[in-house]
Design a protein around this motif. Structure first.
Motif, PDB file in Angstrom:
ATOM      1  N   LYS A   1      -6.851 -10.309 -24.701  1.00 37.71           N
ATOM      2  CA  LYS A   1      -7.517  -9.504 -24.388  1.00 37.71           C
ATOM      3  C   LYS A   1      -7.553  -7.897 -24.859  1.00 37.71           C
ATOM      4  O   LYS A   1      -8.474  -7.498 -25.052  1.00 37.71           O
ATOM      5  N   TYR A   2      -6.254  -7.438 -24.586  1.00 39.48           N
ATOM      6  CA  TYR A   2      -6.091  -6.209 -24.864  1.00 39.48           C
ATOM      7  C   TYR A   2      -5.028  -5.538 -26.226  1.00 39.48           C
ATOM      8  O   TYR A   2      -5.067  -4.594 -26.638  1.00 39.48           O
ATOM      9  N   GLY A   3      -4.457  -7.145 -27.054  1.00 40.54           N
ATOM     10  CA  GLY A   3      -3.967  -6.934 -28.494  1.00 40.54           C
ATOM     11  C   GLY A   3      -4.217  -7.370 -29.416  1.00 40.54           C
ATOM     12  O   GLY A   3      -5.937  -7.993 -29.088  1.00 40.54           O
ATOM     13  N   LYS A   4      -4.382  -7.707 -29.938  1.00 41.09           N
ATOM     14  CA  LYS A   4      -5.026  -8.113 -31.964  1.00 41.09           C
ATOM     15  C   LYS A   4      -4.358  -9.684 -32.098  1.00 41.09           C
ATOM     16  O   LYS A   4      -3.229  -9.138 -31.441  1.00 41.09           O
ATOM     17  N   ASN A   5      -5.511 -10.561 -31.993  1.00 37.38           N
ATOM     18  CA  ASN A   5      -4.662 -11.860 -32.752  1.00 37.38           C
ATOM     19  C   ASN A   5      -4.209 -11.683 -33.460  1.00 37.38           C
ATOM     20  O   ASN A   5      -2.810 -12.823 -33.273  1.00 37.38           O
ATOM     21  N   LYS A   6      -4.599 -11.508 -34.405  1.00 35.03           N
ATOM     22  CA  LYS A   6      -3.285 -11.169 -35.487  1.00 35.03           C
ATOM     23  C   LYS A   6      -1.578 -10.836 -34.731  1.00 35.03           C
ATOM     24  O   LYS A   6      -0.549 -11.336 -36.184  1.00 35.03           O
ATOM     25  N   ASN A   7      -1.488 -10.308 -34.045  1.00 33.99           N
ATOM     26  CA  ASN A   7      -0.077  -9.980 -33.812  1.00 33.99           C
ATOM     27  C   ASN A   7       0.332 -10.018 -32.884  1.00 33.99           C
ATOM     28  O   ASN A   7       1.536  -9.949 -32.497  1.00 33.99           O
ATOM     29  N   ASN A   8      -0.336 -11.668 -32.425  1.00 29.98           N
ATOM     30  CA  ASN A   8       0.328 -12.161 -31.421  1.00 29.98           C
ATOM     31  C   ASN A   8       1.726 -13.759 -31.866  1.00 29.98           C
ATOM     32  O   ASN A   8       1.739 -14.389 -30.598  1.00 29.98           O
ATOM     33  N   HIS A   9       1.739 -13.955 -33.096  1.00 27.56           N
ATOM     34  CA  HIS A   9       2.855 -14.535 -33.484  1.00 27.56           C
ATOM     35  C   HIS A   9       2.332 -16.706 -32.705  1.00 27.56           C
ATOM     36  O   HIS A   9       3.374 -16.945 -32.589  1.00 27.56           O
ATOM     37  N   ASN A  10       0.948 -16.889 -32.491  1.00 31.06           N
ATOM     38  CA  ASN A  10       0.793 -17.603 -32.831  1.00 31.06           C
ATOM     39  C   ASN A  10       1.295 -17.977 -31.321  1.00 31.06           C
ATOM     40  O   ASN A  10       1.234 -19.483 -30.000  1.00 31.06           O
ATOM     41  N   PHE A  11       1.230 -17.404 -29.626  1.00 27.41           N
ATOM     42  CA  PHE A  11       1.498 -17.075 -28.495  1.00 27.41           C
ATOM     43  C   PHE A  11      -0.206 -17.581 -27.955  1.00 27.41           C
ATOM     44  O   PHE A  11      -0.768 -16.855 -28.248  1.00 27.41           O
ATOM     45  N   LYS A  12       0.297 -18.005 -26.747  1.00 24.92           N
ATOM     46  CA  LYS A  12      -1.001 -18.696 -26.678  1.00 24.92           C
ATOM     47  C   LYS A  12      -1.286 -17.718 -25.102  1.00 24.92           C
ATOM     48  O   LYS A  12      -2.451 -18.279 -24.474  1.00 24.92           O
ATOM     49  N   ARG A  13      -0.618 -17.009 -25.119  1.00 26.13           N
ATOM     50  CA  ARG A  13      -0.044 -16.259 -23.497  1.00 26.13           C
ATOM     51  C   ARG A  13       0.491 -15.350 -23.922  1.00 26.13           C
ATOM     52  O   ARG A  13       1.516 -15.388 -24.529  1.00 26.13           O
ATOM     53  N   GLN A  14      -0.290 -14.204 -23.097  1.00 26.37           N
ATOM     54  CA  GLN A  14       0.831 -12.973 -23.242  1.00 26.37           C
ATOM     55  C   GLN A  14       2.340 -13.630 -22.025  1.00 26.37           C
ATOM     56  O   GLN A  14       2.356 -13.701 -21.687  1.00 26.37           O
ATOM     57  N   LEU A  15       3.285 -12.560 -23.152  1.00 29.23           N
ATOM     58  CA  LEU A  15       4.930 -12.365 -22.973  1.00 29.23           C
ATOM     59  C   LEU A  15       5.061 -11.426 -22.004  1.00 29.23           C
ATOM     60  O   LEU A  15       5.811 -10.204 -21.919  1.00 29.23           O
ATOM     61  N   LEU A  16       4.033 -12.215 -20.393  1.00 33.04           N
ATOM     62  CA  LEU A  16       4.767 -10.976 -19.776  1.00 33.04           C
ATOM     63  C   LEU A  16       4.991 -11.286 -18.338  1.00 33.04           C
ATOM     64  O   LEU A  16       4.312 -12.797 -17.877  1.00 33.04           O
ATOM     65  N   HIS A  17       6.723 -11.042 -17.562  1.00 30.86           N
ATOM     66  CA  HIS A  17       7.087 -12.007 -16.393  1.00 30.86           C
ATOM     67  C   HIS A  17       7.504 -10.919 -15.056  1.00 30.86           C
ATOM     68  O   HIS A  17       8.579 -10.379 -15.297  1.00 30.86           O
ATOM     69  N   CYS A  18       6.994 -11.752 -14.020  1.00 27.04           N
ATOM     70  CA  CYS A  18       7.224 -10.449 -13.336  1.00 27.04           C
ATOM     71  C   CYS A  18       8.933 -11.150 -12.455  1.00 27.04           C
ATOM     72  O   CYS A  18       9.408 -12.403 -11.960  1.00 27.04           O
ATOM     73  N   VAL A  19       9.669 -10.247 -13.306  1.00 25.32           N
ATOM     74  CA  VAL A  19      11.273 -10.549 -13.542  1.00 25.32           C
ATOM     75  C   VAL A  19      11.896 -10.011 -11.833  1.00 25.32           C
ATOM     76  O   VAL A  19      13.108 -11.357 -11.691  1.00 25.32           O
ATOM     77  N   TYR A  20      12.096  -9.617 -11.066  1.00 28.52           N
ATOM     78  CA  TYR A  20      12.439  -9.093  -9.849  1.00 28.52           C
ATOM     79  C   TYR A  20      11.323  -8.581  -9.096  1.00 28.52           C
ATOM     80  O   TYR A  20       9.913  -7.744  -9.249  1.00 28.52           O
ATOM     81  N   LEU A  21      11.849  -8.414  -7.114  1.00 28.41           N
ATOM     82  CA  LEU A  21      10.809  -7.970  -5.985  1.00 28.41           C
ATOM     83  C   LEU A  21      11.876  -7.890  -5.860  1.00 28.41           C
ATOM     84  O   LEU A  21      12.984  -8.511  -5.418  1.00 28.41           O
ATOM     85  N   ARG A  22      12.033  -6.868  -4.891  1.00 24.60           N
ATOM     86  CA  ARG A  22      12.631  -6.370  -3.622  1.00 24.60           C
ATOM     87  C   ARG A  22      11.807  -5.801  -2.178  1.00 24.60           C
ATOM     88  O   ARG A  22      10.901  -4.971  -2.800  1.00 24.60           O
ATOM     89  N   LEU A  23      12.430  -6.047  -1.210  1.00 23.81           N
ATOM     90  CA  LEU A  23      11.407  -6.087  -0.086  1.00 23.81           C
ATOM     91  C   LEU A  23      11.693  -4.762   0.708  1.00 23.81           C
ATOM     92  O   LEU A  23      12.994  -5.071   0.642  1.00 23.81           O
TER      93      LEU A  23
ATOM     94  N   LYS B   1       0.594  -1.293  -0.026  1.00 27.47           N
ATOM     95  CA  LYS B   1      -0.154  -0.173   0.115  1.00 27.47           C
ATOM     96  C   LYS B   1       1.056   1.395  -0.291  1.00 27.47           C
ATOM     97  O   LYS B   1       0.622   2.780  -0.851  1.00 27.47           O
ATOM     98  N   THR B   2       1.656   1.711   0.299  1.00 24.30           N
ATOM     99  CA  THR B   2       2.431   1.767   1.010  1.00 24.30           C
ATOM    100  C   THR B   2       4.330   2.541  -0.121  1.00 24.30           C
ATOM    101  O   THR B   2       4.722   3.319  -0.521  1.00 24.30           O
ATOM    102  N   ARG B   3       3.586   1.313  -1.203  1.00 28.70           N
ATOM    103  CA  ARG B   3       4.398   1.175  -2.613  1.00 28.70           C
ATOM    104  C   ARG B   3       6.841   1.283  -2.470  1.00 28.70           C
ATOM    105  O   ARG B   3       6.798   1.836  -2.728  1.00 28.70           O
ATOM    106  N   THR B   4       6.156   0.441  -1.284  1.00 28.51           N
ATOM    107  CA  THR B   4       8.285   0.361  -0.367  1.00 28.51           C
ATOM    108  C   THR B   4       8.630  -1.162  -1.034  1.00 28.51           C
ATOM    109  O   THR B   4       9.568  -1.388  -1.022  1.00 28.51           O
ATOM    110  N   ILE B   5       7.748  -1.999  -1.445  1.00 30.73           N
ATOM    111  CA  ILE B   5       8.012  -3.021  -2.337  1.00 30.73           C
ATOM    112  C   ILE B   5       7.845  -3.098  -3.610  1.00 30.73           C
ATOM    113  O   ILE B   5       7.387  -2.164  -4.952  1.00 30.73           O
ATOM    114  N   THR B   6       9.371  -2.903  -4.926  1.00 24.91           N
ATOM    115  CA  THR B   6       9.543  -2.481  -5.430  1.00 24.91           C
ATOM    116  C   THR B   6       9.454  -4.386  -6.603  1.00 24.91           C
ATOM    117  O   THR B   6       9.756  -5.259  -6.673  1.00 24.91           O
ATOM    118  N   LYS B   7       8.915  -3.715  -8.167  1.00 22.69           N
ATOM    119  CA  LYS B   7       8.045  -4.856  -8.574  1.00 22.69           C
ATOM    120  C   LYS B   7       8.468  -4.326  -9.875  1.00 22.69           C
ATOM    121  O   LYS B   7       7.684  -3.392  -9.571  1.00 22.69           O
TER     122      LYS B   7
END
Length: 283
Positions: A222-244, A130-136
């Protein structure tokens, strides 16, 4: 051992073709190493470009684990979430671990996730979020040539009936202000690799905000266009880093703790897989 057979519709590296079938990166690499991939009946063990119209057979061991535990102690879990699993719900990660979800990743978003083991830890983590001290931070592969670099604000309206959010460039009825930080790491004419940081944290914020800025995440139907999805069946989004940071009792001993996770999607700009080692050093 499972077998998957398909015909590719464009020239592409074998790793990318296997990943487009929603196979984990490590599974694809292992299948190649073991010569368990056949192209038109011929076994291969290198990540070569496969011509369009080829028949591809891959034999692999099915991985039933939908998450990996990266860290745990008496108070928290940090897990690396795979695609295709909910955080909450009967079959979700929180229920599997008998833990409490303090933030969420969409079903097909992958990466680092925090869970609390007790009420006191939940309270401490929720206060820090809530206080935005955790970095994602997240990595996303988006459509188009991007020059995004900086802090971007907009207004988000949640449409619960249709399970989507809408983004506006000005304040409208029922909207909340959102802020995201985007940095373009690499870009070619078709796609770009973006490092994303949440300042505010709202439902589908990164997915919808990037689409609003003209760079929908590849695989996001959901937010893009299927023709631009290069046959991928899931969004290419990954939480790569957390700092507490900003954690009170009983989690104050975790302040300054960092976690990093390699994404299991193809980062293929100019035909080369992006090496994350330099990025990790600077996160």
């Amino acid at each position: 051992m499972k077998k998957l057979t398909f015909v590719n519709d464009k020239d592409e590296t074998i790793i990318n073709l296997l990943l487009s079938q929603n196979l984990p990166y490590n599974t694809c690499q292992k299948a190649l190493r073991n010569k368990d991939v056949k192209i038109n009946g011929r076994r291969i063990n290198k990540n070569i470009v496969i011509q369009s119209g080829s028949t591809i057979d891959v034999f692999y061991q099915q991985n039933t684990n939908k998450f990996d535990i990266m860290f745990q102690d008496e108070n928290i879990f940090v897990v690396n979430k795979h695609s295709g699993i909910e955080v909450e719900g009967e079959d979700g990660i929180a229920n599997s671990l008998n833990a409490i979800a303090v933030h969420r990743l969409d079903r097909n978003t992958t990466g680092l996730l925090l869970l609390a083991k007790n009420k006191a830890s939940e309270t401490s983590l929720l206060k820090a979020f809530k206080t935005r001290t955790i970095t994602k931070k997240y990595l996303a592969i988006v459509n188009g040539k991007s020059n995004l670099d900086g802090k971007y604000s907009a207004y988000l309206v949640k449409d619960n009936k249709n399970s989507v959010v809408k983004i506006y460039d000005k304040c409208v009825a029922n909207s909340v202000k959102i802020t995201s930080i985007f940095k373009t790491l690499y870009s070619d004419n078709e796609k770009s690799l973006i490092l994303c940081e949440l300042v505010s944290g709202k439902t589908h914020q990164l997915r919808a905000h990037l689409a609003f800025l003209g760079h929908a995440i590849i695989g996001d139907g959901k937010y893009g266009k299927n023709k631009n999805n290069h046959n991928f069946k899931r969004q290419l989004l990954h939480c790569v880093y957390l700092r507490l940071e900003g954690l009170g009792l009983p989690l104050d001993y975790l302040n300054g703790k960092e976690f990093k996770s390699m994404p299991q999607f193809p980062i293929t700009l100019q035909e080369d897989r992006f090496n994350l080692s330099d990025l990790y050093d600077n996160l």
